[in-house]
Design an enzyme around this catalytic site. Sequence first.
Site, PDB file in Angstrom:
ATOM      1  CD  GLU A   1      -3.287  -5.543   3.842  1.00  0.00           C
ATOM      2  OE1 GLU A   1      -4.066  -4.911   4.364  1.00  0.00           O
ATOM      3  OE2 GLU A   1      -1.942  -5.500   3.848  1.00  0.00           O
TER       4      GLU A   1
ATOM      5  CD  GLU B   1      -2.916  -0.934   2.500  1.00  0.00           C
ATOM      6  OE1 GLU B   1      -2.862  -0.245   3.377  1.00  0.00           O
ATOM      7  OE2 GLU B   1      -3.823  -1.963   2.449  1.00  0.00           O
TER       8      GLU B   1
END
Length: 893
Positions: A585, A492
């Site tokens: 995720e 991220e």
Amino acid sequence: MLAHFRLRDVIQLLGLGCLVLNRSPIAAARVVEGRDQETPTSGRQVIKLDTDWRFWHSFENPDGIAYDQLKAYILPGANDFIADPSDHHKRPSSEPNITVRYADNKFDDSDWETVKVPHDWAIKGPFYIGDDVPVGGGMGRLPVQGVGWYRRKIIIEPSDTDKEIYLDIDGAMSYAIVWLNGRLLGGWPYGYNSFRLDLTPHLVAGKDNQLAIRLDNPTQSSRWYPGGGLYRNVWLTKVDKTHVGQSGTYITTEGVSSSSATLNLAVTVENKADVKRDIHVSTDVYKFNPETGKMGRKVASFPRAAVSVSPGQNVDSSSSTIVKNPQLWGVWTSQKKPNMYIAVTELRTGGNGKVIDTYETRFGIRTFDLSSKGLLVNGERVRIQGVNQHHDLGALGAAFNVRAAERQLEILRDLGVNAVRTSHNPPAPELLDLLDQKGFLVMDEIFDSWEIQKNPNDFHLIFPEWHEADLRSFIRRDRNHPSIYSWSVGNEVGEQYTEAGGTAVAQGLVDIAHDTDPTRPVTASLNYAKPNMTFPTAFDVISLNYQGEGIRDTPAYSHLSGITTYPLYTAFHEAFPDKLIEGSETASALSSRGTYIFPVVDVNSAPINDTSGGNSTSMQVSAYELYSADYGASADKVFAGQDPYSFVAGEFVWTGFDYIGEPTPYYDARSSYSGIVDLAGFPKDRYYLYQSRWRPDLQTAHILPHWTWPDRLGEVTPVHVFSSADEAELFLNGKSQGRLVREQYSYRFRWDKVVYAPGELRVVTYKNGKVWAKASVQTVGNASRLRLAADRSSIRADGDDLAYITVEVVDSKGRVVPNASNEITFDVAGAGELVATDNGDPADFTVFPSKQRKAYSGLALAIVRAKAGKRGPIIITASGANLKTAQVVVKTR
Ligand SMILES: *[C@@H]1O[C@H](CO)[C@@H](O)[C@H](O)[C@H]1NC(C)=O
Ligand SMILES: *[C@@H]1O[C@H](CO)[C@@H](O)[C@H](O)[C@H]1NC(C)=O
Ligand SMILES: *[C@@H]1O[C@H](CO)[C@@H](O)[C@H](O)[C@H]1NC(C)=O
Ligand SMILES: *[C@@H]1O[C@H](CO)[C@@H](O)[C@H](O)[C@H]1NC(C)=O
Ligand SMILES: *[C@@H]1O[C@H](CO)[C@@H](O)[C@H](O)[C@H]1NC(C)=O
Ligand SMILES: *[C@@H]1O[C@H](CO)[C@@H](O)[C@H](O)[C@H]1NC(C)=O
């Protein structure tokens, strides 16, 4: 491009020449425990530096030192991992003009604490409570910040004087700087990476060699609990001046079939002698049983090679051999054994043929094919049933312990997990050995940030100078592990938002990874980048965080601010039709074990607020397992988002275990809510939802909530059941509440109109019309006694092995009292000691080493360690007011 990776097609590459590679610490440990003692002439001795450390910590900077001021002396340690010699760092010609009293041989450290390494200085607490504190919820409210010093003497035998002697540190949090006999040697800033320093030039024979290590943990340096100190193993490696270099072997395979496999081996021979050495390199391959550490029969030999190594040089010796009828490494869920091999490399002098170094490399033979068809292991599709795992071990903190890690994997295997993402940093080397051994897949991940910060003091500060060295040393250390199917270079990262600039940084990292290990694909997880952006094009694998199932895209989330993302699996598949797509995720479903909050939403996924699913005062989230972080989704919504698309290779749930820090949504708490398993290792209800999906042949049925609600007489109290069945009928006190058929894209049976009456809930489930599994819960009485159970009946008396003791608060009939919060006192006598207690409550601020611990939803945990060398039973007693005391005995061996 490398979109479609085939390990079997990759031939020996790697033209880098002078690599210095890392050793495998477990292989080294084996040398200490067995081989080396039997064959002391083999030349390599690896000694664990675990005891006799002196430790001192200060919240202020006690010595005025700053990394930036000394980095000119530290950066040269990165040179072995920087490909372009023109980028190498040169140590300044003069020594730093500072006096460092804690590094001085004469400094009196007798009033410092004596500690055993691995050691985490912060885990004993106390917790910081409230708002205006140095370390808040994000980093776990524990005193990680400040400067820690470790000092230890090193004994050098007279026979060691012609050896090369290295210090190998598996991980030190953080900004390690190392002195020996007052001389600054170097260090390594990134706290999760392993590194080596050469002690030889500054050692003197005898026992007075003083090692001094300074660690410095800034605040606002992490999004989770990092721990502090020498939290992984530290080793002293004594070798001949000419030896196999750091992580100096690299084994790849090609042409793998059931009848044959070709092994390619590169051995880096490093010569620190001041004369040229002619060396014969030979390597034999044996079957290897990682559980017993025993070598089996010899299966192949590499042709012997001669190399000539100039002083101060490294030379790679490459060769190939064939293993007939190889026994393949496999993933446990496809009922394949994780077979392992060990390559034993010997270096002999050209003259008398004396063995001067013996070096072991564990590896496995298998193929991975990654494509839009998913992940094929040895040609067979294996669905990724993964979890994200942080590095902390709950109440033990960051201090690595093999048994604690093994217990986590045992619990994860039971629920059907077959893959682990090491979110978001290099793991302990021993964890990778366990993952190989138990047949898990691994996404081995290194960074959480690149040039763009997530926190003011995180890795972005050192990314420009260290990213190449960190990435290369990490991959070289880990690349012989058969379990690793992919590298991840980022999570991220902020560079997703910068398009061309960010893509260039990504491409640079991917290129370094390909160069260091051409056999594995490289990824980074995308929680923002879209299919039409350039950022994802840098990667071999598309790894989506939350974007696959959609973010804030359903009506229950529509009142929230923040980006709305519609489910993107299809759009990414269309944009990258050849690439493997996975959920790196998923979920961020949140819950507090055993806590149920009413009313219950009627949708399959909803965010949390004080009128729905949560209570910000008690800091508890309902365990109906329908609630998620604002950017997340329940497991049910995630499954429904994947199942229409056969190209989705699988997922990594956020997270397997709860972890310390990042307590979304209640940053006043200490630990996370996202685990399928709580911080103490107790399954939440969600455990059975994943187990029903991931182990469909297991006859499961699990009812929630508990059924002891004297205050809910006559009130609607929804009942949900997780099962691998396709039909289920619920009975309350014998009366049917209806028989339900599980619909497509629905993953639980729910009876939302049940009116509470005390008694018994019973469910009978069916699969293909036949009874499959049954379960029941009953209204229980008042707490009457305690019940203890140990996870193992005997443990090793080695000072490291652990027994995990569960205490249950039960009623007079032996049924767990589901909301019991009685205070329990633990007493440990005999050959062991209490290390820590926990209960899995994210809002419990009792320090982890406390012998008093409140039960949480009826359970508590004690972690007990055997004392080194002390035989006899360990007697663990648990007592509490108005409760019958309980005792359990664990043997030591
Ligand atoms: C010490 O070294 C620093 C640079 O490392 C320099 O700025 C400073 O002037 C030096 N001080 C003395 C007294 O030499
Ligand atoms: C990508 O597509 C979205 C619509 O799905 C659009 O809004 C955006 O401008 C596009 N971005 C680029 C870089 O083309
Ligand atoms: C709380 O969440 C629910 C949905 O789960 C939503 O309907 C409600 O508006 C939210 N309340 C507040 C105050 O945001
Ligand atoms: C939230 O928790 C607090 C503290 O336990 C409790 O007093 C309060 O009643 C709870 N709120 C609701 C709405 O249940
Ligand atoms: C449980 O204890 C309470 C008092 O603490 C008492 O009123 C109640 O009768 C007890 N219940 C049972 C089933 O013994
Ligand atoms: C547990 O539940 C019982 C019955 O509702 C209640 O009397 C008791 O206060 C609860 N205990 C806790 C710790 O919440």
